[in-house]
Design an enzyme around this catalytic site. Structure first.
Site, mmCIF file in Angstrom:
data_model
loop_
_atom_site.group_PDB
_atom_site.id
_atom_site.type_symbol
_atom_site.label_atom_id
_atom_site.label_comp_id
_atom_site.label_asym_id
_atom_site.label_seq_id
_atom_site.Cartn_x
_atom_site.Cartn_y
_atom_site.Cartn_z
ATOM 1 N N LYS A 206 0.853 -1.182 0.000
ATOM 2 C CA LYS A 206 0.000 0.000 0.000
ATOM 3 C C LYS A 206 0.890 1.233 0.000
ATOM 4 C CE LYS A 206 -4.120 1.476 -0.360
ATOM 5 N NZ LYS A 206 -4.912 1.100 -1.526
ATOM 6 N N SER A 412 -8.653 -0.513 -5.022
ATOM 7 C CA SER A 412 -8.927 -0.070 -3.652
ATOM 8 C C SER A 412 -10.436 0.082 -3.452
ATOM 9 C CB SER A 412 -8.181 1.226 -3.349
ATOM 10 O OG SER A 412 -6.796 0.994 -3.290
#
Length: 625
Positions: A206, A412
């Site tokens: 991430k 996401s």
């Protein structure tokens, strides 16, 4: 003495009356001038569009190619038209492009298709591929497709490669620079400014927050980015090689290769492209003009070839006001395009409340039997994503199957809102995954201390007075991190339950890592590969529909808004003149582009408004074009 103030007062009062009257007259003149202009536009028949016979349809797309246009204030649009100003960031609907090409294929008046891609803005590979497939389908009619331009950037050339003939100016070039991801990093600058970054995340890959916590890309981010960039580049080369009949080994990926072949071409980039087989012929503008006149004849003005531009032709095939048959069953399409933000947002951005409202409208419409959620989003607010996903669950509970159709990216939060669909469809070039959560904010107590500003006081709890001017207490940081971890567990649990996977299986392919659509299918994150039409057909099959219409559900425009939108959509006149220096700068790397990139990256973070400050967002995904 008392009379003087009275006289002065009367003088100023009269002056004010004169000024106020003049102001009203001036404003009324402007208003009546506008009414006259509007009347002339409404009654003028000179701009009525007709399609000549044996005409060349010019695909001169101007602007970014998008799933949904952003909402524009009608008043601002009116003023642009009256003042003759160009739209700052024009957009072209992908559906409009496909509609034009499809109709032109079967239109006997259209003799050939001309691809003139010089004014295309940003576009994802998926959108270009869908347009390319429509061009390939057009060619099955036996009509000729020609592409030409002064030069071609790689996404412009991708479309041009679908043509039967590609012509380029002898002073032009084809720039196939490949795909890359090179963010700007701010850690050292923030350290010098004594700004303290507080980052909370889950996921090895991430990397959305890395520009604020590092001065370079982490090894994990490089690994993940290289994988999907390589896959997209391979797909890009395969399509061009097939279109042009080239060998895959012909693509030069090192400066040394380009230099050697450029030397053989005498330093001419145009000859280099010709020798490589990227273009068929080198023609200047006059040669292109005369060649096209030989093919389709002269136009009415006798200055160029017989042609009709994209916007003019669109007017002849797209009704100004959509007509919906109230008797037929519907497969509804709800577009979720842009960053996911909390609350109600304008078209072109996804609002948790506003997008959920569109899904609810589909649920409550008895004629809607199935829904396609068309996702083109890098994510955003985790809370807003969940609000939208809950509406997907309610649709399913109402017996209406939902198919998620991924466009350029659905990562996401974009994957979050897709996860509960009965089926997930993606393009091989879709960027998806990035299943991870992060939270981030900055405090400036050290920066303020350097200039002698301090914050102090008392409160009844540890949370009272919490803000950017005070250090972050350790326990509050622990609370935020715990909330982030819970959000990640909710995300992977959601995926596991809807994809028939274990938490361990999802966690192994999550961690914020980005995948292409093709790889996501292999990993079980995507069911099938295909475009929007495939997804609509799949939704109809799931609903058991044999006959149906497709209904795009959008925010309803008022009669006034609809009238103004159709009135002020201007047509572009195709004349391949020299681009201005500003236009050239917009299509080439420059300081201006770099500054705009920095501003865009800041605005992406600044607009996020999750009520808990928790985000599922993929900054990496919007980088390849």
């Amino acid at each position: 003495m008392s009379e003087k103030p009275s006289v002065i007062k009367r003088i100023f009062k009269k002056l004010w009356v004169i000024l106020n009257t003049s102001r009203k007259i001036f404003l009324n003149l402007i208003f009546f001038a506008f009414i006259i202009i509007l009347f002339n536009v409404l009654t003028d028949d000179s701009d009525k569009v007709s399609v000549p016979s044996d005409v060349a349809l010019v695909l001169n797309l101007k602007g970014d190619i998008v799933e949904q246009k952003r909402e524009i204030d009608p008043t601002a649009q009116i003023m642009q038209e009256v003042l003759g100003a160009e739209e700052e960031a024009p957009e072209v609907l992908l559906s409009d492009v496909l509609l034009v090409i499809e109709n032109a294929k079967n239109d006997d008046r259209v003799k050939s298709l001309v691809i003139y891609p010089q004014t295309i803005g940003r576009s994802g590979l998926h959108h270009l591929q869908v347009i390319g497939q429509a061009i390939a389908d057009f060619k099955e009619s036996g009509k000729e497709v020609i592409a030409f331009g002064d030069y071609f950037s790689q996404y412009q050339y991708y479309l041009a490669s679908y043509a039967d003939h590609v012509w380029m100016n002898p002073e032009g070039a084809v720039l196939l620079e490949g795909f890359g991801r090179y963010p700007t990093y701010f850690k050292s600058a923030l350290d010098k400014l004594e700004v303290t970054q507080h980052v909370f995340k889950v996921g090895t890959y991430k990397s959305a927050v890395e520009p604020y916590t590092r001065d370079d890309m982490s090894d994990a981010a490089k690994e993940a980015n290289k994988a999907w960039l390589d896959q997209l580049w391979y797909n890009f080369k395969v399509d061009i090689a097939n279109n042009r009949g080239m060998d895959m080994a012909s693509f030069d990926e090192s400066a040394a290769q380009v230099y050697a072949k450029l030397q053989q071409a005498g330093g001419s980039f145009a000859d280099y492209a010709l020798n490589l087989g990227l273009v068929d012929d080198l023609k200047n503008r006059e040669q292109i003009r005369t060649t096209m006149i030989d093919k389709v004849g002269k136009g009415d003005n006798h200055h160029s070839f017989n042609q009709i531009g994209f916007k003019d032709y669109l007017k002849t095939v797209k009704p100004p006001i959509p007509v919906v048959n109230p008797m037929t069953d519907k497969v509804a399409v709800v577009v979720a395009k842009g960053t996911i933000l909390n609350g109600t947002q304008k078209a072109g951005t996804i609002g948790g409340d506003s997008t959920a409202k569109l899904l609810r409208k589909a649920r409550l419409d008895d004629k809607v039997k199935a829904v396609v959620l068309r996702v083109d989003s890098p994510g955003g607010s985790a809370y807003a994503s969940e609000i939208i996903r809950q509406e997907v669950e309610l649709l399913k509970a109402a017996g209406k199957p939902v198919v998620a159709s991924m466009a350029n990216y659905a990562a996401s939060g974009g994957y979050w809102i897709s996860a509960s669909a009965n089926e997930i469809w993606a393009s091989p070039n879709t960027i998806t995954g990035s299943i991870g959560i992060f939270g981030m904010f900055m405090t400036i107590e050290k920066a303020l201390d350097k200039i002698g500003i301090h914050t102090d006081g008392v409160g009844t709890t540890d949370f009272a007075g919490f803000g950017i001017s005070r250090p972050l207490p350790e326990n509050i940081g622990n609370i935020i991190q715990l909330s982030i971890e819970r959000g990640y567990n909710e995300f992977i649990t959601l995926v596991a339950e809807n994809r028939n996977m274990t938490l361990e299986q999802v966690d192994a392919i999550a961690q914020g890592r980005v995948w292409t659509g093709a790889k996501a299918q292999e990993l079980g994150l995507v069911d099938k590969l295909g475009d929007l039409n495939d997804a609509v057909n799949a939704a109809a099959d799931l609903a058991g529909l044999k006959s149906y219409d497709t209904l795009v559900i959008e925010k309803e425009l008022s009669a006034k808004e609809l009238f103004l939108r159709n009135l002020f959509e201007t047509a572009s006149i195709f004349m391949p003149e020299q681009q201005s220096a500003i236009e050239q700068a917009a299509n080439n790397p420059s300081l201006k582009q770099h500054i705009l990139k920095l501003i865009n990256e800041y605005e992406q973070i600044n607009q996020l408004n999750d009520p808990k400050g928790i985000y599922s967002f993929c900054l990496t995904c919007d980088a390849q074009f």
